[in-house]
Design a protein around this motif. Structure first.
Motif, PDB file in Angstrom:
ATOM      1  N   ARG A   1      10.197  11.963   5.529  1.00 18.26           N
ATOM      2  CA  ARG A   1      10.259  12.724   6.781  1.00 18.26           C
ATOM      3  C   ARG A   1       9.716  11.921   7.962  1.00 18.26           C
ATOM      4  N   GLU A   2       8.603  11.208   7.765  1.00 21.63           N
ATOM      5  CA  GLU A   2       7.965  10.479   8.869  1.00 21.63           C
ATOM      6  C   GLU A   2       8.695   9.193   9.221  1.00 21.63           C
ATOM      7  N   LYS A   3       9.091   8.447   8.226  1.00 23.68           N
ATOM      8  CA  LYS A   3       9.671   7.126   8.490  1.00 23.68           C
ATOM      9  C   LYS A   3      11.166   7.169   8.783  1.00 23.68           C
ATOM     10  N   TYR A   4      11.877   8.031   8.065  1.00 22.50           N
ATOM     11  CA  TYR A   4      13.334   8.025   8.153  1.00 22.50           C
ATOM     12  C   TYR A   4      13.904   9.306   8.750  1.00 22.50           C
ATOM     13  N   PHE A   5      13.053  10.214   9.211  1.00 23.57           N
ATOM     14  CA  PHE A   5      13.457  11.459   9.877  1.00 23.57           C
ATOM     15  C   PHE A   5      14.419  12.277   9.019  1.00 23.57           C
ATOM     16  N   MET A   6      14.201  12.297   7.722  1.00 21.66           N
ATOM     17  CA  MET A   6      15.019  13.100   6.829  1.00 21.66           C
ATOM     18  C   MET A   6      14.574  14.557   6.913  1.00 21.66           C
ATOM     19  N   LYS A   7      15.514  15.450   6.551  1.00 25.40           N
ATOM     20  CA  LYS A   7      15.223  16.874   6.643  1.00 25.40           C
ATOM     21  C   LYS A   7      15.950  17.613   5.539  1.00 25.40           C
TER      22      LYS A   7
ATOM     23  N   VAL B   1      15.084  18.977  13.022  1.00 22.45           N
ATOM     24  CA  VAL B   1      13.999  18.024  13.269  1.00 22.45           C
ATOM     25  C   VAL B   1      14.042  17.636  14.741  1.00 22.45           C
ATOM     26  N   PHE B   2      12.895  17.744  15.378  1.00 19.27           N
ATOM     27  CA  PHE B   2      12.758  17.330  16.769  1.00 19.27           C
ATOM     28  C   PHE B   2      11.829  16.127  16.820  1.00 19.27           C
ATOM     29  N   VAL B   3      12.301  15.056  17.407  1.00 15.29           N
ATOM     30  CA  VAL B   3      11.507  13.832  17.522  1.00 15.29           C
ATOM     31  C   VAL B   3      10.994  13.744  18.952  1.00 15.29           C
ATOM     32  N   ILE B   4       9.688  13.655  19.093  1.00 17.54           N
ATOM     33  CA  ILE B   4       9.061  13.564  20.401  1.00 17.54           C
ATOM     34  C   ILE B   4       8.560  12.141  20.587  1.00 17.54           C
ATOM     35  N   VAL B   5       9.049  11.489  21.624  1.00 22.50           N
ATOM     36  CA  VAL B   5       8.637  10.120  21.905  1.00 22.50           C
ATOM     37  C   VAL B   5       7.713  10.129  23.105  1.00 22.50           C
ATOM     38  N   LYS B   6       6.532   9.584  22.924  1.00 25.13           N
ATOM     39  CA  LYS B   6       5.576   9.519  24.031  1.00 25.13           C
ATOM     40  C   LYS B   6       5.873   8.292  24.867  1.00 25.13           C
ATOM     41  N   SER B   7       5.966   8.504  26.169  1.00 23.16           N
ATOM     42  CA  SER B   7       6.279   7.410  27.088  1.00 23.16           C
ATOM     43  C   SER B   7       4.984   6.949  27.769  1.00 23.16           C
ATOM     44  N   ASP B   8       4.838   5.616  27.893  1.00 20.51           N
ATOM     45  CA  ASP B   8       3.658   5.058  28.552  1.00 20.51           C
ATOM     46  C   ASP B   8       3.821   4.986  30.065  1.00 20.51           C
ATOM     47  N   THR B   9       5.042   5.019  30.537  1.00 18.08           N
ATOM     48  CA  THR B   9       5.262   4.899  31.972  1.00 18.08           C
ATOM     49  C   THR B   9       5.098   6.252  32.636  1.00 18.08           C
ATOM     50  N   VAL B  10       4.519   6.236  33.814  1.00 17.87           N
ATOM     51  CA  VAL B  10       4.293   7.449  34.591  1.00 17.87           C
ATOM     52  C   VAL B  10       5.332   7.486  35.704  1.00 17.87           C
ATOM     53  N   LYS B  11       6.056   8.592  35.794  1.00 12.80           N
ATOM     54  CA  LYS B  11       7.078   8.723  36.834  1.00 12.80           C
ATOM     55  C   LYS B  11       6.508   9.520  38.000  1.00 12.80           C
TER      56      LYS B  11
ATOM     57  N   LYS C   1       0.837  -1.200   0.000  1.00 16.24           N
ATOM     58  CA  LYS C   1       0.000   0.000   0.000  1.00 16.24           C
ATOM     59  C   LYS C   1       0.874   1.254   0.000  1.00 16.24           C
ATOM     60  N   ASP C   2       1.930   1.255   0.821  1.00 14.22           N
ATOM     61  CA  ASP C   2       2.847   2.396   0.848  1.00 14.22           C
ATOM     62  C   ASP C   2       3.545   2.563  -0.499  1.00 14.22           C
ATOM     63  N   LEU C   3       3.940   1.476  -1.110  1.00 16.98           N
ATOM     64  CA  LEU C   3       4.613   1.547  -2.410  1.00 16.98           C
ATOM     65  C   LEU C   3       3.687   2.104  -3.485  1.00 16.98           C
ATOM     66  N   ALA C   4       2.448   1.660  -3.480  1.00  9.30           N
ATOM     67  CA  ALA C   4       1.479   2.182  -4.453  1.00  9.30           C
ATOM     68  C   ALA C   4       1.247   3.669  -4.226  1.00  9.30           C
ATOM     69  N   GLU C   5       1.205   4.081  -2.981  1.00 10.58           N
ATOM     70  CA  GLU C   5       1.010   5.497  -2.655  1.00 10.58           C
ATOM     71  C   GLU C   5       2.218   6.324  -3.080  1.00 10.58           C
ATOM     72  N   LEU C   6       3.416   5.775  -2.884  1.00  7.72           N
ATOM     73  CA  LEU C   6       4.627   6.499  -3.278  1.00  7.72           C
ATOM     74  C   LEU C   6       4.749   6.600  -4.790  1.00  7.72           C
ATOM     75  N   ASP C   7       4.332   5.559  -5.498  1.00  9.03           N
ATOM     76  CA  ASP C   7       4.401   5.583  -6.961  1.00  9.03           C
ATOM     77  C   ASP C   7       3.391   6.554  -7.565  1.00  9.03           C
ATOM     78  N   SER C   8       2.282   6.739  -6.893  1.00 10.65           N
ATOM     79  CA  SER C   8       1.214   7.549  -7.473  1.00 10.65           C
ATOM     80  C   SER C   8       1.388   9.045  -7.247  1.00 10.65           C
ATOM     81  N   ASN C   9       1.999   9.446  -6.150  1.00 16.12           N
ATOM     82  CA  ASN C   9       2.051  10.867  -5.812  1.00 16.12           C
ATOM     83  C   ASN C   9       3.450  11.229  -5.330  1.00 16.12           C
ATOM     84  N   LEU C  10       4.059  12.209  -5.973  1.00 14.92           N
ATOM     85  CA  LEU C  10       5.421  12.606  -5.620  1.00 14.92           C
ATOM     86  C   LEU C  10       5.476  13.348  -4.277  1.00 14.92           C
ATOM     87  N   ASN C  11       4.401  14.017  -3.906  1.00 17.41           N
ATOM     88  CA  ASN C  11       4.378  14.721  -2.617  1.00 17.41           C
ATOM     89  C   ASN C  11       4.437  13.747  -1.442  1.00 17.41           C
ATOM     90  N   THR C  12       3.933  12.559  -1.631  1.00 17.54           N
ATOM     91  CA  THR C  12       3.955  11.587  -0.541  1.00 17.54           C
ATOM     92  C   THR C  12       5.354  11.043  -0.294  1.00 17.54           C
TER      93      THR C  12
END
Length: 100
Positions: free
Chosen positions: A77-83, A89-99, A60-71
């Motif tokens: 940017r989303e998968k490989y954090f390219m810039k 680029v700031f990556v925010i990781v949400k933590s499930d544990t409560v301190k 599905k991702d490959l079909a989406e990438l082949d169809s639209n250059l903006n994607t």
């Protein structure tokens, strides 16, 4: 008690019991082996389902990438954090544990 002794002396009964014990515990297809095989099959089936789903997602991702250059840029940017060169680029990781 007498019937039990007669039953234990019966050669057909002893043969059936010996055969059952052999098939349940000592044969190459004994109950323990069958349980292990069933567990392995279930595990492999779960892995197959997982990889089938992952393959569908990638297709599905490959079909989406082949169809639209903006994607392509969005995907990079989303998968490989390219810039771009002038970006940060700031990556925010949400933590499930409560301190506390």
């Amino acid at each position: 008690m007498k019937k039990l002794l007669e039953l234990l002396r019966n050669k057909y009964f002893l043969a059936i019991v010996a055969f059952a014990v052999w098939m349940l515990f000592f044969d190459k297809n004994d109950m323990l082996s069958q349980y292990e095989y069933r567990t392995a099959v279930n595990k492999l089936q779960q892995e197959k389902d997982f990889y089938t789903k992952e393959t569908a997602d990638v297709k599905k991702d490959l079909a989406e990438l082949d169809s639209n250059l903006n994607t392509v840029e969005k995907f990079a940017r989303e998968k490989y954090f390219m810039k771009k060169d002038n970006e940060d680029v700031f990556v925010i990781v949400k933590s499930d544990t409560v301190k506390n």
